[in-house]
Design a protein around this motif. Structure first.
Motif, short mmCIF file in Angstrom:
data_model
loop_
_atom_site.label_atom_id
_atom_site.label_comp_id
_atom_site.label_asym_id
_atom_site.label_seq_id
_atom_site.Cartn_x
_atom_site.Cartn_y
_atom_site.Cartn_z
N LYS A 110 0.85 -1.20 0.00
CA LYS A 110 0.00 0.00 0.00
C LYS A 110 0.89 1.26 0.00
O LYS A 110 0.67 2.17 -0.80
N ARG A 111 1.90 1.24 0.87
CA ARG A 111 2.79 2.41 0.96
C ARG A 111 3.50 2.68 -0.35
O ARG A 111 3.71 3.82 -0.73
N TRP A 112 3.91 1.60 -1.06
CA TRP A 112 4.74 1.77 -2.25
C TRP A 112 3.95 1.59 -3.55
O TRP A 112 4.54 1.42 -4.61
N LYS A 113 2.62 1.64 -3.41
CA LYS A 113 1.73 1.60 -4.58
C LYS A 113 2.02 0.41 -5.51
O LYS A 113 2.11 0.54 -6.73
N VAL A 246 5.55 -5.93 -14.18
CA VAL A 246 6.04 -6.59 -12.96
C VAL A 246 7.36 -5.96 -12.53
O VAL A 246 7.60 -5.71 -11.35
N LYS A 247 8.19 -5.66 -13.52
CA LYS A 247 9.48 -5.05 -13.17
C LYS A 247 9.29 -3.66 -12.58
O LYS A 247 9.79 -3.35 -11.50
N SER A 248 8.54 -2.82 -13.32
CA SER A 248 8.48 -1.41 -12.90
C SER A 248 7.54 -1.18 -11.72
O SER A 248 7.81 -0.33 -10.87
N GLN A 249 6.44 -1.95 -11.66
CA GLN A 249 5.44 -1.66 -10.61
C GLN A 249 5.60 -2.55 -9.37
O GLN A 249 5.01 -2.26 -8.34
N GLU A 252 10.86 -3.23 -8.85
CA GLU A 252 11.63 -1.99 -8.59
C GLU A 252 11.08 -1.22 -7.39
O GLU A 252 11.83 -0.58 -6.66
N ARG A 253 9.77 -1.32 -7.19
CA ARG A 253 9.19 -0.63 -6.01
C ARG A 253 9.59 -1.34 -4.72
O ARG A 253 9.76 -0.70 -3.69
N VAL A 254 9.71 -2.68 -4.77
CA VAL A 254 10.17 -3.40 -3.57
C VAL A 254 11.62 -3.01 -3.27
O VAL A 254 11.98 -2.72 -2.12
N ILE A 255 12.43 -2.97 -4.31
CA ILE A 255 13.84 -2.63 -4.08
C ILE A 255 13.95 -1.21 -3.52
O ILE A 255 14.62 -0.97 -2.51
N GLU A 256 13.23 -0.29 -4.16
CA GLU A 256 13.28 1.10 -3.70
C GLU A 256 12.70 1.24 -2.28
O GLU A 256 13.30 1.88 -1.41
N GLY A 257 11.57 0.59 -2.05
CA GLY A 257 10.88 0.71 -0.76
C GLY A 257 11.67 0.12 0.38
O GLY A 257 11.81 0.73 1.45
N PRO A 280 -1.02 -7.30 -13.93
CA PRO A 280 -0.53 -8.18 -12.88
C PRO A 280 -0.67 -7.55 -11.49
O PRO A 280 -0.36 -6.37 -11.32
N LYS A 281 -1.18 -8.34 -10.54
CA LYS A 281 -1.28 -7.88 -9.15
C LYS A 281 -0.60 -8.91 -8.25
O LYS A 281 -0.63 -10.10 -8.55
#
Ligand code: GLY
Length: 432
Positions: A110-113, A246-249, A252-257, A280-281
């Motif tokens: 939720k925090r990292w959309k 999957v990569k961008s949403q 990469e958001r997990v790595i950044e977050g 993809p969700k």
């Protein structure tokens, strides 16, 4: 180069097998199993006995430790090894929360959309609130135990009465112990499932070909949930466009977050996905390689698997060049009668030496006693067929031909692993 693989299942056998492709590598596995002991030196240390594993790694001069299962990650094996200057592949305890707490993972998304289903979280102290929520909820709903539950803590409920019965299981009978004292209630998603593994050093990453698991015990996805009854890779259901999302949403958001929040995720990020009409969700994250997907996915890699794990642990995965061999792989799990509920162990496994080119057997639960190889778990063997030409159909035929030559009392397997991909390809026709 000395490598220690921690774990005792089919995933670890596939990792050992792939690491050994690098000539001159000496591989140990703790505790391993009968199949692994044919290829590596098994060490009698349980995978959650962190201090003994550390002592072994030191005394044996292990250059890299690779963690297979989630329990040692949850217990902080990576934190302990790294604090003693020992190289290890896997996320630290705080990063592993993406798997070890479903509520934490949902809040993080939720925090990292990161695209995922809507959800609410309830603790055992909020039982009345949860009951009220279930009165007006839209069904079906998904109920998940917050903590680790060996793949069994997920229930899909179609009505309020089913939800109430599950609630009883979680909060009154406490079948999942403390893991089930907090529940995540999620919107039910429809679509096709896929598993994507990203190997990351906390900054950069490499994505492996997508796979599909088969979680239900019976053909056509019927029956109880299991740890996984088979897998195929690559799955044609993940389009190149899906993979970009999957990569961008997600990745990469997990790595950044995780970096921004001070616990950079390093290791294998397992993205359990639903390919919905909206894209993809994330269904769930795991902090490790998937089982049995690994028994298929690693067969598609041409470059060094050891190099992949090593560069991730060395925090220089940017220098790793992944190359694939163009193959397709199907892994069929042979399980013990009664699995995923009660099953017996100690049945002799027959036919292991009856080799068939294009197939490999990865042991999930086996032990050697008095010179015989015996079953030692619910999931016993993963029979992987590999087609170098990239056809799932051929890979599936190979896996099933090999499976027919194996036997133990009560052995059963699903008969439809790979069929979804085969039917999908057939529908697309020859000019795809
Ligand atoms: N294949 C499911 C899992 O590894 O959790």
């Amino acid at each position: 180069m000395k490598v220690l693989v921690v774990g005792s299942g089919g995933r670890e056998h596939a990792l050992v097998d792939a690491i050994l492709r690098d000539k001159g590598t000496q591989v140990y596995c703790a505790p391993g199993n009968a199949g692994i002991s044919r290829q590596a030196e098994c060490v009698n240390i349980k995978s959650d006995d962190i201090s003994s594993l550390l002592r072994f790694a030191k005394s044996e001069g292990i250059d890299l430790t690779v963690v297979g299962p989630e329990q040692p990650l949850a217990a902080g094996i990576v934190d302990v090894f790294e604090s003693r200057g020992r190289k290890i592949f896997g996320p630290r305890k705080l990063a592993a929360r993406l798997e070890t707490s479903k509520a934490f993972a949902k809040e993080f998304m939720k925090r990292w959309k990161i695209p995922t289903s809507d959800f609410m979280t309830f603790t055992i102290k909020q039982t009345d609130e949860l009951r009220r929520y279930l009165e007006d909820a839209k069904y079906p709903l998904v109920l998940k135990a917050d903590g680790l539950a060996a793949g069994k803590g997920v229930s899909i409920v179609g009505s309020r009465s089913e939800a109430e019965a599950e609630l009883e299981k979680f909060f009154v009978k406490k079948v999942f112990g403390e893991s089930g004292e907090r529940i995540v209630v999620e919107e039910f998603m429809t679509g096709t499932e896929a598993s994507v593994f990203a190997i990351t050093d906390g900054e950069d990453y490499v994505v492996l070909p997508p796979a599909q698991d088969h979680k239900r015990v019976g053909d056509n996805d019927l029956g109880k949930n299991t740890g996984g009854m088979g897998a195929f890779a690559p799955t044609p259901f993940v389009s190149p466009g899906d993979m970009e999302k999957v990569k961008s949403q997600v990745i990469e958001r997990v790595i950044e977050g995780t970096r921004a929040e001070g616990y950079a995720f390093r290791g294998c990020l397992y993205c359990g996905l639903m390919l919905t009409e909206e894209g993809p969700k994330v269904v769930e994250f795991n902090a490790r390689f998937g089982d049995p997907e690994t028994q298929a996915v690693l067969q598609l890699i041409d470059s060094s698997v050891l190099g992949l794990l090593q560069t991730a642990a060395d925090r220089k995965i940017g220098s790793y060049k992944l190359t694939l061999n163009g193959a397709a792989a199907v892994c069929v799990i042979a399980a013990s009668q009664g699995y995923p509920d009660h099953y017996e162990k100690g049945k002799e496994i027959i036919g292991l030496d009856d080799n068939l080119p294009g197939t490999k057997i990865f042991h999930s639960g086996s032990v050697i006693k008095e010179g015989k190889t015996l079953t030692d778990g619910g999931r016993v063997l993963g029979i992987t067929g590999v087609d170098k030409g990239g056809e799932i159909k051929r890979a599936s035929e190979l896996a099933y031909s090999r499976a027919q030559k194996l036997h133990f009392d009560g052995m059963f397997f699903r008969h439809d692993i790979g069929n979804k991909a085969i039917n999908f390809e057939l529908k697309k026709g020859p000019n795809r």
